[in-house]
Design a protein around this motif. Structure first.
Motif, PDB file in Angstrom:
ATOM      1  N   LEU A  13       0.886  -1.490   0.007  1.00  0.00           N
ATOM      2  CA  LEU A  13       0.105  -0.035   0.033  1.00  0.00           C
ATOM      3  C   LEU A  13       0.934   1.428  -0.109  1.00  0.00           C
ATOM      4  N   TYR A  14       1.787   1.333   0.797  1.00  0.00           N
ATOM      5  CA  TYR A  14       2.908   2.371   0.794  1.00  0.00           C
ATOM      6  C   TYR A  14       3.364   2.609  -0.568  1.00  0.00           C
ATOM      7  N   GLU A  15       3.977   1.347  -1.167  1.00  0.00           N
ATOM      8  CA  GLU A  15       4.496   1.584  -2.446  1.00  0.00           C
ATOM      9  C   GLU A  15       3.278   2.049  -3.524  1.00  0.00           C
ATOM     10  N   GLU A  16       2.182   1.305  -3.438  1.00  0.00           N
ATOM     11  CA  GLU A  16       1.143   1.799  -4.541  1.00  0.00           C
ATOM     12  C   GLU A  16       0.854   3.421  -4.448  1.00  0.00           C
ATOM     13  N   VAL A  17       0.563   3.819  -3.267  1.00  0.00           N
ATOM     14  CA  VAL A  17       0.138   5.340  -3.193  1.00  0.00           C
ATOM     15  C   VAL A  17       1.325   6.127  -3.604  1.00  0.00           C
ATOM     16  N   ARG A  20       1.939   5.983  -7.401  1.00  0.00           N
ATOM     17  CA  ARG A  20       1.084   6.919  -8.112  1.00  0.00           C
ATOM     18  C   ARG A  20       1.303   8.502  -8.065  1.00  0.00           C
ATOM     19  N   ILE A  21       1.652   8.809  -6.920  1.00  0.00           N
ATOM     20  CA  ILE A  21       2.206  10.262  -6.641  1.00  0.00           C
ATOM     21  C   ILE A  21       3.385  10.508  -7.365  1.00  0.00           C
ATOM     22  N   ILE A  22       4.445   9.698  -7.562  1.00  0.00           N
ATOM     23  CA  ILE A  22       5.755   9.938  -8.305  1.00  0.00           C
ATOM     24  C   ILE A  22       5.298   9.987  -9.993  1.00  0.00           C
ATOM     25  N   ALA A  23       4.259   9.101 -10.132  1.00  0.00           N
ATOM     26  CA  ALA A  23       3.932   9.017 -11.889  1.00  0.00           C
ATOM     27  C   ALA A  23       3.247  10.467 -12.020  1.00  0.00           C
ATOM     28  N   GLN A  24       2.434  10.864 -11.166  1.00  0.00           N
ATOM     29  CA  GLN A  24       1.833  12.176 -11.354  1.00  0.00           C
ATOM     30  C   GLN A  24       2.863  13.283 -11.603  1.00  0.00           C
ATOM     31  N   MET A  25       3.960  13.350 -10.712  1.00  0.00           N
ATOM     32  CA  MET A  25       5.014  14.559 -10.401  1.00  0.00           C
ATOM     33  C   MET A  25       5.641  14.271 -11.914  1.00  0.00           C
TER      34      MET A  25
END
Length: 308
Positions: A13-17, A20-25
């Protein structure tokens, strides 16, 4: 569920979230700013996400998750609730609707640790845990009472700046106006900002003030974060990330569209997130606490007015 499986699920779950945020940035999208970059139909209303049943605001990483979901799903309010809460209010989630994952983080003391502490006379070790929850937007439900689906009334533009002024003054922070730079000096506990007339867009004065107030909350007499870091270090960038998100949370709550105040740190923030899958969770939690600290200076009347 075994301990190993719990740890794997938590880690995933840590990795998933974080992924996702890294991909957005990496795509140029800053998750604490992006929801309001488009003002077309379906743009989310300004404000912190709230639970429609309790009217309590969500905090920490859940703010970013729900802001992102509101944008992706083109939701016009910030109201969410669980399946059971919808039923308790006399409504129901429509069949086939897909929920949004948020998280609940806490700590507990296992029984074996309590026993060890009793036997050794030492302190019992706490264990952190992270749990998934699924929430639905009120638009995905039928039969909810009107007061559960009614979002906050946005402030009239003429009221936004006076409200921001009152909040800044209410904190009692030592603001010194002058010069051409904005910064906070922890050793002397004061904030320096250029005069409002120096800002090309006047509203940027308040965005800047809220960013510096984010740092101000970290003083040893307040939330006691480490503010002794040197410019250019990763710890310095971590504190800047906290202040950036605190400013975004404050701006959204006060009716001001958030912006990135220090875009030059984006590369450093990405490095931090790539190295540590828990970094964005910690930063969002600290930013949420910083924003709450500042917002606590509002009068009860102002708080009730914004929640109406």
């Amino acid at each position: 569920m075994t301990r190993r499986r719990r740890e794997r699920t938590r880690g995933d779950l840590y990795e998933e979230v974080t992924a996702r945020i890294i991909a957005q940035m990496e795509e140029g999208t800053v998750p604490w700013v992006q929801p309001w970059t488009s003002k077309g139909p379906g743009s989310p209303a300004l404000g912190l996400p709230q639970n429609a049943a309790t009217r309590r605001p969500y905090s920490g990483i859940n703010i970013l998750l729900l802001w992102g979901a509101a944008q992706e799903q083109e939701r016009e309010s910030q109201l969410w609730l669980t399946f059971k809460q919808a039923l308790a209010l006399g409504g129901a989630v429509r069949k086939g609707e897909k929920g949004t994952t948020i998280v609940y983080a806490d700590r507990f003391t296992p029984q074996r640790e309590k026993q060890k502490a009793e036997e050794s006379g030492g302190a019992a070790r706490e264990v952190a845990f992270l749990k998934r929850y699924t929430v639905f937007h009120v638009d995905q439900c039928d039969g909810l009472p009107d007061d559960a689906v009614t979002g906050r009334v946005p402030l009239p533009p003429r009221q936004i700046e006076p409200d921001a002024e009152r909040l800044i003054e209410a904190t009692g922070a030592d603001f010194r106006v002058g010069g051409d730079r904005a910064y906070y000096v922890p050793s002397q506990d004061f904030i320096q900002v250029p005069p409002q007339a120096a800002f090309r867009d006047q509203i940027n004065y308040y965005r800047t003030c809220f960013h510096e107030l984010g740092h101000w909350t970290g003083h040893a007499t307040r939330l006691a974060r480490d503010l002794t870091t040197n410019f250019g270090t990763k710890d310095y960038a971590r504190e800047e990330l906290v202040a950036e998100m605190a400013s975004a949370f404050l701006c959204a709550e006060m009716g001001i569209v958030p912006t990135v105040r220090h875009a030059d740190y984006l590369a450093s923030w990405l490095d931090i997130l790539r190295e540590d899958k828990r970094a964005i969770f910690r930063a969002a939690s600290l930013a949420s606490k910083a924003a709450d600290f500042v917002l606590a200076f509002r009068t009860p009347q102002e708080t009730d007015q914004r929640a109406a």
